[in-house]
Scaffold this motif. Structure first.
Motif, PDB file in Angstrom:
ATOM      1  N   SER A  97      15.125 -49.814 -22.908  1.00 40.62           N
ATOM      2  CA  SER A  97      15.068 -48.556 -22.170  1.00 40.62           C
ATOM      3  C   SER A  97      13.840 -48.517 -21.272  1.00 40.62           C
ATOM      4  O   SER A  97      12.704 -48.627 -21.741  1.00 40.62           O
ATOM      5  CB  SER A  97      15.028 -47.386 -23.155  1.00 40.62           C
ATOM      6  OG  SER A  97      14.714 -46.188 -22.483  1.00 40.62           O
ATOM      7  N   HIS A  98      14.082 -48.324 -19.975  1.00 34.63           N
ATOM      8  CA  HIS A  98      12.938 -48.212 -19.062  1.00 34.63           C
ATOM      9  C   HIS A  98      12.175 -46.919 -19.318  1.00 34.63           C
ATOM     10  O   HIS A  98      10.961 -46.832 -19.071  1.00 34.63           O
ATOM     11  CB  HIS A  98      13.412 -48.263 -17.606  1.00 34.63           C
ATOM     12  CG  HIS A  98      14.237 -47.067 -17.202  1.00 34.63           C
ATOM     13  ND1 HIS A  98      15.573 -46.958 -17.470  1.00 34.63           N
ATOM     14  CD2 HIS A  98      13.889 -45.916 -16.555  1.00 34.63           C
ATOM     15  CE1 HIS A  98      16.044 -45.807 -17.002  1.00 34.63           C
ATOM     16  NE2 HIS A  98      15.027 -45.154 -16.442  1.00 34.63           N
ATOM     17  N   VAL A  99      12.872 -45.882 -19.856  1.00 36.24           N
ATOM     18  CA  VAL A  99      12.194 -44.623 -20.159  1.00 36.24           C
ATOM     19  C   VAL A  99      11.166 -44.820 -21.272  1.00 36.24           C
ATOM     20  O   VAL A  99      10.027 -44.352 -21.187  1.00 36.24           O
ATOM     21  CB  VAL A  99      13.228 -43.549 -20.553  1.00 36.24           C
ATOM     22  CG1 VAL A  99      12.519 -42.261 -20.989  1.00 36.24           C
ATOM     23  CG2 VAL A  99      14.160 -43.255 -19.395  1.00 36.24           C
ATOM     24  N   ASN A 145      13.173 -48.169  -9.849  1.00 34.37           N
ATOM     25  CA  ASN A 145      12.768 -46.821 -10.245  1.00 34.37           C
ATOM     26  C   ASN A 145      11.526 -46.417  -9.461  1.00 34.37           C
ATOM     27  O   ASN A 145      10.450 -46.996  -9.614  1.00 34.37           O
ATOM     28  CB  ASN A 145      12.476 -46.781 -11.751  1.00 34.37           C
ATOM     29  CG  ASN A 145      12.268 -45.366 -12.252  1.00 34.37           C
ATOM     30  OD1 ASN A 145      11.385 -44.669 -11.807  1.00 34.37           O
ATOM     31  ND2 ASN A 145      13.111 -44.956 -13.189  1.00 34.37           N
ATOM     32  N   LEU A 146      11.676 -45.392  -8.628  1.00 26.74           N
ATOM     33  CA  LEU A 146      10.586 -44.999  -7.733  1.00 26.74           C
ATOM     34  C   LEU A 146       9.359 -44.497  -8.489  1.00 26.74           C
ATOM     35  O   LEU A 146       8.225 -44.852  -8.158  1.00 26.74           O
ATOM     36  CB  LEU A 146      11.068 -43.895  -6.788  1.00 26.74           C
ATOM     37  CG  LEU A 146      11.950 -44.334  -5.619  1.00 26.74           C
ATOM     38  CD1 LEU A 146      12.463 -43.121  -4.877  1.00 26.74           C
ATOM     39  CD2 LEU A 146      11.173 -45.233  -4.680  1.00 26.74           C
ATOM     40  N   GLN A 147       9.593 -43.697  -9.522  1.00 27.88           N
ATOM     41  CA  GLN A 147       8.451 -43.123 -10.245  1.00 27.88           C
ATOM     42  C   GLN A 147       7.637 -44.201 -10.941  1.00 27.88           C
ATOM     43  O   GLN A 147       6.407 -44.171 -10.928  1.00 27.88           O
ATOM     44  CB  GLN A 147       8.947 -42.092 -11.259  1.00 27.88           C
ATOM     45  CG  GLN A 147       7.839 -41.280 -11.904  1.00 27.88           C
ATOM     46  CD  GLN A 147       6.984 -40.526 -10.893  1.00 27.88           C
ATOM     47  OE1 GLN A 147       7.521 -39.832 -10.023  1.00 27.88           O
ATOM     48  NE2 GLN A 147       5.673 -40.674 -10.971  1.00 27.88           N
ATOM     49  N   ILE A 148       8.326 -45.177 -11.534  1.00 29.47           N
ATOM     50  CA  ILE A 148       7.605 -46.256 -12.215  1.00 29.47           C
ATOM     51  C   ILE A 148       6.831 -47.086 -11.198  1.00 29.47           C
ATOM     52  O   ILE A 148       5.682 -47.473 -11.434  1.00 29.47           O
ATOM     53  CB  ILE A 148       8.582 -47.129 -13.012  1.00 29.47           C
ATOM     54  CG1 ILE A 148       9.274 -46.299 -14.098  1.00 29.47           C
ATOM     55  CG2 ILE A 148       7.860 -48.308 -13.653  1.00 29.47           C
ATOM     56  CD1 ILE A 148      10.336 -47.041 -14.869  1.00 29.47           C
ATOM     57  N   LEU A 149       7.460 -47.344 -10.053  1.00 33.69           N
ATOM     58  CA  LEU A 149       6.773 -48.122  -9.017  1.00 33.69           C
ATOM     59  C   LEU A 149       5.537 -47.385  -8.498  1.00 33.69           C
ATOM     60  O   LEU A 149       4.481 -47.993  -8.273  1.00 33.69           O
ATOM     61  CB  LEU A 149       7.736 -48.413  -7.872  1.00 33.69           C
ATOM     62  CG  LEU A 149       8.803 -49.481  -8.140  1.00 33.69           C
ATOM     63  CD1 LEU A 149       9.852 -49.472  -7.034  1.00 33.69           C
ATOM     64  CD2 LEU A 149       8.179 -50.862  -8.248  1.00 33.69           C
ATOM     65  N   LYS A 150       5.647 -46.064  -8.316  1.00 29.15           N
ATOM     66  CA  LYS A 150       4.489 -45.300  -7.847  1.00 29.15           C
ATOM     67  C   LYS A 150       3.360 -45.316  -8.882  1.00 29.15           C
ATOM     68  O   LYS A 150       2.195 -45.523  -8.540  1.00 29.15           O
ATOM     69  CB  LYS A 150       4.908 -43.856  -7.557  1.00 29.15           C
ATOM     70  CG  LYS A 150       5.756 -43.694  -6.308  1.00 29.15           C
ATOM     71  CD  LYS A 150       6.157 -42.240  -6.110  1.00 29.15           C
ATOM     72  CE  LYS A 150       7.030 -42.073  -4.875  1.00 29.15           C
ATOM     73  NZ  LYS A 150       7.494 -40.657  -4.715  1.00 29.15           N
ATOM     74  N   ASP A 151       3.717 -45.110 -10.161  1.00 30.18           N
ATOM     75  CA  ASP A 151       2.703 -45.148 -11.220  1.00 30.18           C
ATOM     76  C   ASP A 151       2.056 -46.524 -11.312  1.00 30.18           C
ATOM     77  O   ASP A 151       0.839 -46.638 -11.520  1.00 30.18           O
ATOM     78  CB  ASP A 151       3.333 -44.773 -12.562  1.00 30.18           C
ATOM     79  CG  ASP A 151       3.683 -43.295 -12.640  1.00 30.18           C
ATOM     80  OD1 ASP A 151       3.192 -42.545 -11.783  1.00 30.18           O
ATOM     81  OD2 ASP A 151       4.440 -42.911 -13.549  1.00 30.18           O
ATOM     82  N   ARG A 191       5.546 -52.935 -16.033  1.00 29.97           N
ATOM     83  CA  ARG A 191       6.270 -54.140 -15.619  1.00 29.97           C
ATOM     84  C   ARG A 191       7.480 -54.384 -16.530  1.00 29.97           C
ATOM     85  O   ARG A 191       8.541 -54.812 -16.062  1.00 29.97           O
ATOM     86  CB  ARG A 191       5.336 -55.350 -15.626  1.00 29.97           C
ATOM     87  CG  ARG A 191       4.265 -55.310 -14.535  1.00 29.97           C
ATOM     88  CD  ARG A 191       3.590 -56.652 -14.377  1.00 29.97           C
ATOM     89  NE  ARG A 191       2.559 -56.618 -13.362  1.00 29.97           N
ATOM     90  CZ  ARG A 191       2.781 -56.714 -12.043  1.00 29.97           C
ATOM     91  NH1 ARG A 191       4.023 -56.814 -11.593  1.00 29.97           N
ATOM     92  NH2 ARG A 191       1.765 -56.693 -11.190  1.00 29.97           N
ATOM     93  N   ASN A 192       7.319 -54.114 -17.824  1.00 31.11           N
ATOM     94  CA  ASN A 192       8.465 -54.232 -18.729  1.00 31.11           C
ATOM     95  C   ASN A 192       9.538 -53.207 -18.390  1.00 31.11           C
ATOM     96  O   ASN A 192      10.742 -53.496 -18.468  1.00 31.11           O
ATOM     97  CB  ASN A 192       8.013 -54.044 -20.180  1.00 31.11           C
ATOM     98  CG  ASN A 192       7.351 -55.281 -20.741  1.00 31.11           C
ATOM     99  OD1 ASN A 192       7.718 -56.404 -20.410  1.00 31.11           O
ATOM    100  ND2 ASN A 192       6.342 -55.092 -21.592  1.00 31.11           N
ATOM    101  N   ALA A 193       9.117 -52.012 -17.993  1.00 31.60           N
ATOM    102  CA  ALA A 193      10.096 -50.992 -17.606  1.00 31.60           C
ATOM    103  C   ALA A 193      10.862 -51.415 -16.361  1.00 31.60           C
ATOM    104  O   ALA A 193      12.074 -51.182 -16.251  1.00 31.60           O
ATOM    105  CB  ALA A 193       9.384 -49.661 -17.361  1.00 31.60           C
ATOM    106  N   LEU A 194      10.163 -52.072 -15.423  1.00 25.11           N
ATOM    107  CA  LEU A 194      10.824 -52.502 -14.191  1.00 25.11           C
ATOM    108  C   LEU A 194      11.803 -53.655 -14.426  1.00 25.11           C
ATOM    109  O   LEU A 194      12.675 -53.911 -13.589  1.00 25.11           O
ATOM    110  CB  LEU A 194       9.769 -52.907 -13.156  1.00 25.11           C
ATOM    111  CG  LEU A 194       8.935 -51.750 -12.578  1.00 25.11           C
ATOM    112  CD1 LEU A 194       7.806 -52.291 -11.710  1.00 25.11           C
ATOM    113  CD2 LEU A 194       9.825 -50.816 -11.756  1.00 25.11           C
ATOM    114  N   LYS A 195      11.661 -54.361 -15.536  1.00 26.59           N
ATOM    115  CA  LYS A 195      12.639 -55.411 -15.850  1.00 26.59           C
ATOM    116  C   LYS A 195      14.025 -54.809 -16.059  1.00 26.59           C
ATOM    117  O   LYS A 195      15.044 -55.429 -15.730  1.00 26.59           O
ATOM    118  CB  LYS A 195      12.215 -56.166 -17.110  1.00 26.59           C
ATOM    119  CG  LYS A 195      11.015 -57.070 -16.936  1.00 26.59           C
ATOM    120  CD  LYS A 195      10.669 -57.766 -18.247  1.00 26.59           C
ATOM    121  CE  LYS A 195       9.430 -58.639 -18.096  1.00 26.59           C
ATOM    122  NZ  LYS A 195       9.070 -59.268 -19.395  1.00 26.59           N
TER     123      LYS A 195
END
Length: 907
Positions: free
Chosen positions: A80-82, A114-120, A105-109
């Motif tokens: 889960s990316h969340v 995901n825009l929010q993860i990339l911004k964070d 980086r694990n979430a992006l796998k």
């Protein structure tokens, strides 16, 4: 984004509400919603809900529970990316940025777009200065959202920070061309254009930068920045004639800007001192109230021309009574010829003002109006400051006493007298005068702070805290409040005072407080990464990033780190021992009188310890209450701030490995304060005690690149050679590469000489410098302890009339403490007496009996003054009573002389 473990519609709606509650900081409502989802038997182990419950608990400050639920949720749903994103947010709240980046980086796998993860992730990368990773993330965001302004700006900035100016400019140029409608006075667009121009200037494409300014000048709102940049570019492109009207207009706008005058002189190609002074005279006529065109010629003029300009400048300042007049001209004293002219002029002023009230005889003969009476006072103050700067204490005191006799209520005079005593080596007398100045104006925060600083220099920490408490918040101790306000001048002075007093734990505590301030400043920049991008304050943002990169180069950090390193080295050389208890003492063999003294001493020590522990407990309760109220006040704004460990002096002064702790303070200095030789000398001291030969050699080489003539560098080389010889004799043979480096270094440092020959040559070559002789004597004793007498005589026989106070104190403390030459009590006492004749006001060279006698005299004088005041008040009361009695007698006489009818009518 779709979940890896989707919920049914009812629970899905509750989960979305849970997310909304977290965003709105409605944490209690969020917990209720999470409980509703998890109460369903089918979803009791739903990973994303558990993770969000943990994140909500973190918002309430329940950190341990938060980690428990987030890790449980991640364990139940690793794809889960969340869950990974939530875990990253939790790590970020604990300032564990490296771990948070791994989680993102694990979430992006599992959710790469995901825009929010990339911004964070981009925020953490720029915070940690992972510029390559930041560029990749901004490129990904740019490809996902090419229509957003922030995508273009962030993408361009990633190349700018990496030094690829051409690519950064091309991105901004393309973005500018894509914009169709631009409003008038659009500040955000204006800042973007100025940022692009900054990129062009940094790329050294000056002509293109100038063309860009000319093209978009009408669209830029900050006209001042345009004119300044344009004028500077014209000068750099050798088009000086176009820069002249620009800087003339800028000077008209602000005639007190030094840079404008310097740029204008470059544009006018004025190089001769006479022409430069003539140009400044033109501006004096144009701007008669401006200070810059009157002060700047003093830096250029020489000889008679300087005398004339200085005469005009000093007369104007003394006539108007400008307190910082000497500070304005102090830099000129580095030139002995100019200092001599200034001294002669002011002595003439003082003599003529005393005699006729004019600055010169010519003024008196020509009938010029008499100068104001205050001019004499300011002239005396200037002379006192001048002689204090020249370290002529007697003459400085002569003039400052004359000024105080003339105007005893002028606070600047008392401050200057305190400063004279400070420079003369008497910090106690200095603080006394500052305290008197402070008592004359208790509402002046500057004098209050200055008085506190002088108290700290006299090792009076408690008194300094009381003085500062007049301007700190009520209900909180001054020390805690100053720590909250990041008042680092106070903390660095406290650390050095505690170091002088041998209170090592307290000194380290203050050093760590300063270190935490800098860590907090670096963490605070996190808030600006999105703010500056949104508000388009890009030039200020780049300046902030570059400032943060070199923040620990600041003098406050250097002072604190230097103090901490020195304290840790002292604790390594002489570690503190546990206090001896009564059981450890052989009381059976003690005589009754000694045993009685011991028991009494221990009873007093026990009472003192109980009193101190009670006071400490009370202070701790107050501190905890204050911290609790502070946390409650900040609960909504920053609920997830990590708690720092409490700094306890007793633990700090007994570290497990002092040298490792010292290295923690040393590394930032090695990275950011390379230009200061003290950094490398401190590094040598640490590595010498660690017996790290290659690191010792590295420190010596770096120090030589800064200042090859520094005296301490010689003793470092001697000690390095001695350590190398010992390691060669005692230890196993070095690795081949290491041996090669050491052989090359030995040849580079001393050639074919022995350490003894090198030291003898050093002493012979630098026999005119006491600091070089001192280091040579250290080397002599280090190489052969039997030559102790010769080494001590080498420095004690030096002519004291050529010594500065700081040099004499350094040598005396080395002899007194015995850390350098062993036990030298006799030599130290003789040297102290000799130095007392040379530096009469220095407290360190006075005998205890003399200080006690002086204290008794002051107490007697104070008592006599109090008695005289009381006697005068009593006499006044008696005179008033006598006068009242006399008046009453006269009235009674008048009443008795009246006729009876008149007296009755009057009654």
């Amino acid at each position: 984004m779709p979940s890896s473990d989707p919920l049914p519609p009812k629970e899905g709606a509750l989960f979305r509400k849970l997310l909304k509650c977290y965003e709105l900081k409605q944490y209690k409502n969020g917990l209720k919603l999470a409980k509703q989802i998890l109460s369903n038997p089918r979803y009791t182990e739903h990973g994303e809900t558990l993770a969000m419950k943990g994140l909500t608990l973190n918002g309430l400050g329940r950190r341990d529970e938060a980690y428990k639920y987030v890790r449980l949720g991640l364990r139940n749903d690793l794809r889960s990316h969340v869950c990974w994103h939530v875990y990253g947010l939790l790590q970020r709240s604990d300032k564990k940025y490296d771990e948070a980046i791994k989680c993102y980086r694990n979430a992006l796998k599992w959710e790469k777009d995901n825009l929010q993860i990339l911004k964070d992730l981009s925020l953490l990368q720029i915070q940690m200065r992972d510029l390559e990773g930041y560029k990749e993330t901004r490129h990904h965001l740019f490809t996902l959202r090419p229509s957003q302004h922030a995508s273009w700006i962030g993408f361009s900035m990633s190349y700018h920070l990496l030094g690829d100016y051409e690519m950064a400019n091309n991105i901004l140029e393309t973005f500018s061309q894509s914009q169709t409608s631009i409003e008038a006075h659009d500040y955000r667009h204006s800042e973007l254009l100025l940022y692009q121009n900054q990129i062009l200037i940094e790329s050294s494409d000056l002509q293109k930068a100038l063309d860009h300014l000319i093209k978009y000048e009408s669209q830029i709102v900050d006209k001042l920045a345009v004119r300044e940049s344009m004028g500077d570019l014209y000068i750099k492109l050798n088009q000086e004639e176009k820069a002249v009207p620009i800087f003339e207009a800028l000077i008209k706008r602000n005639p007190e800007n030094v840079l404008y005058y310097e740029q204008l002189l470059k544009a006018r190609k004025l190089t001769e001192s006479s022409s430069i002074v003539a140009a400044y005279r033109e501006y004096q006529a144009q701007y008669p109230y401006a200070l810059c065109p009157r002060r700047l010629p003093l830096n250029i003029a020489e000889g008679d021309e300087f005398r004339q300009v200085a005469d005009e400048y000093l007369r104007r300042g003394l006539r108007k009574g400008i307190p910082p007049l000497f500070v304005n001209v102090r830099s000129l004293h580095q030139n002995p010829a100019k200092a001599s002219i200034i001294e002669k002029l002011t002595l003439q002023y003082f003599e003529n003002l005393t005699r006729s009230g004019h600055f010169s005889r010519e003024d008196a003969d020509n009938g010029v109006a008499v100068e104001p009476a205050s001019a004499l006072v300011w002239t005396a103050l200037f002379l006192a400051q001048h002689y204090d700067y020249m370290r002529d204490t007697d003459r400085a005191l002569e003039y400052i006493n004359a000024a105080i006799d003339h105007t005893p209520t002028l606070i600047e005079l008392l401050i200057t007298k305190g400063r004279i005593f400070k420079h003369a080596g008497d910090p106690v007398e200095a603080y006394v005068w500052l305290e008197e100045a402070q008592s004359m104006d208790t509402a002046d925060r500057y004098i209050n702070s200055k008085c506190a600083k002088y108290m700290l220099r006299a090792n009076m920490v408690q008194e300094a805290e009381e003085i500062c408490s007049k301007f700190t918040r009520e209900g909180v101790s001054a020390m805690d409040n100053l720590n909250e306000m990041q008042c680092m001048w106070f903390q660095t002075e406290c650390a050095r005072a505690f170091q002088r007093m041998g209170r090592w734990g307290e000194a380290l505590k203050k050093c760590y407080e300063v270190e935490r301030h800098f860590a907090e400043i670096i963490e605070d920049q996190f808030d600006f990464h999105t703010y500056c991008m949104r508000k388009m304050t890009l030039r200020a943002y780049v300046g902030l990033l570059r400032l943060e990169d070199v923040l620990r180069r600041h003098p406050f950090y250097f002072k604190a780190a230097k103090c901490a390193i020195e304290v840790y080295i002292r604790l390594y050389d002489k570690p503190l021992k546990a206090e001896t208890t009564i059981e450890e003492i052989d009381i059976e063999n003690l005589p009754p009188s000694e045993l009685k003294k011991l028991r009494s001493k221990q009873r007093k020590a026990k009472k003192k310890a109980e009193l101190e522990s009670a006071q400490a407990a009370q202070a701790q309760v107050k501190r905890e209450q204050h911290q609790k109220s502070k946390q409650q006040a900040n609960q909504e704004t920053d609920p997830d701030a990590p708690q720092l460990d409490e700094l306890i002096a007793e633990k700090l002064e007994r570290p497990d490995d002092p040298l490792d702790k010292a290295t923690e303070f040393l590394k930032p200095l090695q990275q950011l304060a390379k230009e200061r030789i003290e950094t490398h000398l401190l590094a040598f001291e640490v590595y010498y005690r660690k017996n790290k030969l290659l690191l010792m050699l590295q420190s010596i080489r770096r120090a030589r690149s800064v200042d090859p003539t520094h005296p301490v560098l010689h003793s470092c080389i001697i000690r390095f050679m001695k350590a190398l010889l010992q390691a060669t004799k005692q230890g196993p043979p070095f690795n081949g590469h290491v041996q090669q480096v050491l052989d090359k270094a030995t040849k580079e440092l001393i050639g074919q000489k022995t350490p003894q020959q090198l030291n003898d040559e050093f002493i012979a070559k630098h026999n005119a410098s006491i600091l070089h002789l001192y280091e040579g004597a250290r080397g002599l004793y280090e190489l052969d302890p039997s030559k102790k007498d010769q080494a001590v005589k080498l420095i004690t026989s030096y002519d004291l009339s050529k010594l500065r106070l700081e040099e004499a104190i350094q040598i005396y403390t080395a002899l007194r403490d015995g850390d350098v030459f062993g036990d030298c009590e006799t030599e130290a006492n003789d040297y102290q007496q000799a130095c007392h004749q040379r530096f009469q006001y220095a407290r360190i060279f006075r005998n205890i009996e003399e200080l006690e006698a002086q204290l008794q005299e002051k107490e007697k004088a104070a008592a006599a003054a109090a008695a005289a005041k009381l006697h005068a008040e009593t006499e006044d009361e008696q005179q008033q009573q006598q006068q009242h009695n006399h008046q009453q007698q006269q009235l009674n006489h008048l009443d008795s002389s009246k006729p009876p009818s008149v007296a009755a009518g009057a009654s």
